[in-house]
Enzyme design. Sequence first.
Site, PDB file in Angstrom:
ATOM      1  N   TYR A 118       0.841  -1.197   0.000  1.00  0.00           N
ATOM      2  CA  TYR A 118       0.000   0.000   0.000  1.00  0.00           C
ATOM      3  C   TYR A 118       0.881   1.254   0.000  1.00  0.00           C
ATOM      4  O   TYR A 118       0.657   2.182  -0.784  1.00  0.00           O
ATOM      5  CB  TYR A 118      -0.941  -0.006   1.210  1.00  0.00           C
ATOM      6  CG  TYR A 118      -1.890   1.161   1.215  1.00  0.00           C
ATOM      7  CD1 TYR A 118      -3.138   1.077   0.607  1.00  0.00           C
ATOM      8  CD2 TYR A 118      -1.530   2.371   1.810  1.00  0.00           C
ATOM      9  CE1 TYR A 118      -4.001   2.161   0.586  1.00  0.00           C
ATOM     10  CE2 TYR A 118      -2.378   3.460   1.791  1.00  0.00           C
ATOM     11  CZ  TYR A 118      -3.615   3.347   1.181  1.00  0.00           C
ATOM     12  OH  TYR A 118      -4.461   4.431   1.161  1.00  0.00           O
ATOM     13  N   HIS A 150       1.650   4.306  -3.067  1.00  0.00           N
ATOM     14  CA  HIS A 150       1.377   5.721  -2.813  1.00  0.00           C
ATOM     15  C   HIS A 150       2.640   6.583  -2.814  1.00  0.00           C
ATOM     16  O   HIS A 150       2.565   7.781  -2.520  1.00  0.00           O
ATOM     17  CB  HIS A 150       0.651   5.878  -1.475  1.00  0.00           C
ATOM     18  CG  HIS A 150      -0.793   5.513  -1.559  1.00  0.00           C
ATOM     19  ND1 HIS A 150      -1.224   4.211  -1.580  1.00  0.00           N
ATOM     20  CD2 HIS A 150      -1.900   6.294  -1.657  1.00  0.00           C
ATOM     21  CE1 HIS A 150      -2.546   4.202  -1.676  1.00  0.00           C
ATOM     22  NE2 HIS A 150      -2.976   5.442  -1.733  1.00  0.00           N
ATOM     23  N   TYR A 201      -4.002  16.523   1.509  1.00  0.00           N
ATOM     24  CA  TYR A 201      -4.501  15.151   1.625  1.00  0.00           C
ATOM     25  C   TYR A 201      -3.401  14.309   2.263  1.00  0.00           C
ATOM     26  O   TYR A 201      -2.271  14.261   1.771  1.00  0.00           O
ATOM     27  CB  TYR A 201      -4.835  14.629   0.233  1.00  0.00           C
ATOM     28  CG  TYR A 201      -5.650  13.365   0.135  1.00  0.00           C
ATOM     29  CD1 TYR A 201      -6.058  12.643   1.249  1.00  0.00           C
ATOM     30  CD2 TYR A 201      -6.025  12.879  -1.114  1.00  0.00           C
ATOM     31  CE1 TYR A 201      -6.809  11.492   1.120  1.00  0.00           C
ATOM     32  CE2 TYR A 201      -6.773  11.732  -1.258  1.00  0.00           C
ATOM     33  CZ  TYR A 201      -7.164  11.042  -0.135  1.00  0.00           C
ATOM     34  OH  TYR A 201      -7.908   9.895  -0.268  1.00  0.00           O
ATOM     35  N   TRP A 205      -7.431   3.688 -10.625  1.00  0.00           N
ATOM     36  CA  TRP A 205      -6.739   3.601  -9.336  1.00  0.00           C
ATOM     37  C   TRP A 205      -7.462   2.633  -8.408  1.00  0.00           C
ATOM     38  O   TRP A 205      -6.841   1.795  -7.760  1.00  0.00           O
ATOM     39  CB  TRP A 205      -6.623   4.990  -8.703  1.00  0.00           C
ATOM     40  CG  TRP A 205      -5.902   4.971  -7.391  1.00  0.00           C
ATOM     41  CD1 TRP A 205      -6.462   4.959  -6.141  1.00  0.00           C
ATOM     42  CD2 TRP A 205      -4.487   4.938  -7.183  1.00  0.00           C
ATOM     43  NE1 TRP A 205      -5.487   4.934  -5.183  1.00  0.00           N
ATOM     44  CE2 TRP A 205      -4.258   4.921  -5.800  1.00  0.00           C
ATOM     45  CE3 TRP A 205      -3.397   4.929  -8.048  1.00  0.00           C
ATOM     46  CZ2 TRP A 205      -2.983   4.893  -5.250  1.00  0.00           C
ATOM     47  CZ3 TRP A 205      -2.121   4.904  -7.497  1.00  0.00           C
ATOM     48  CH2 TRP A 205      -1.925   4.884  -6.114  1.00  0.00           C
ATOM     49  N   TRP A 206      -8.774   2.769  -8.319  1.00  0.00           N
ATOM     50  CA  TRP A 206      -9.535   1.861  -7.460  1.00  0.00           C
ATOM     51  C   TRP A 206      -9.311   0.411  -7.872  1.00  0.00           C
ATOM     52  O   TRP A 206      -9.107  -0.453  -7.024  1.00  0.00           O
ATOM     53  CB  TRP A 206     -11.014   2.189  -7.521  1.00  0.00           C
ATOM     54  CG  TRP A 206     -11.426   3.436  -6.801  1.00  0.00           C
ATOM     55  CD1 TRP A 206     -10.667   4.208  -5.961  1.00  0.00           C
ATOM     56  CD2 TRP A 206     -12.701   4.052  -6.855  1.00  0.00           C
ATOM     57  NE1 TRP A 206     -11.402   5.262  -5.500  1.00  0.00           N
ATOM     58  CE2 TRP A 206     -12.653   5.189  -6.027  1.00  0.00           C
ATOM     59  CE3 TRP A 206     -13.881   3.753  -7.530  1.00  0.00           C
ATOM     60  CZ2 TRP A 206     -13.751   6.024  -5.847  1.00  0.00           C
ATOM     61  CZ3 TRP A 206     -14.971   4.584  -7.354  1.00  0.00           C
ATOM     62  CH2 TRP A 206     -14.906   5.702  -6.518  1.00  0.00           C
TER      63      TRP A 206
END
EC number: 5.1.3.32
Length: 104
Positions: free
Chosen positions: A18, A22, A41, A76-77
């Site tokens: 993960y 990112h 963010y 992306w999802w």
Amino acid sequence: MIRKAFVMQVNPDAHEEYQRRHNPIWPELEAVLKSHGAHNYAIYLDKARNLLFATIEIESEERWNAVASTDVCQRWWKYMIDVMPANADNSPVSSELQEVFYLP
């Protein structure tokens, strides 16, 4: 500016993956987020509970919600579904948090 916070989950064996995905996010995803009024963010990982805590400042709910319908967000999802629980539309399972304190 509207402050938002939400919680997501990450699979127990996917913490490092993960983080890798990112760092950095796709440039086109970053551009879409910024063009839709997203600022500051941040996502934090709670390794002990496999939770992701996210905070963001947005210019409007409408613009923020419109991100979901973009091609790059949809891709992306789909890219992330093997590292975190997802809904039927591939969006991450998430819960919005209620702000209870803020010190400007």
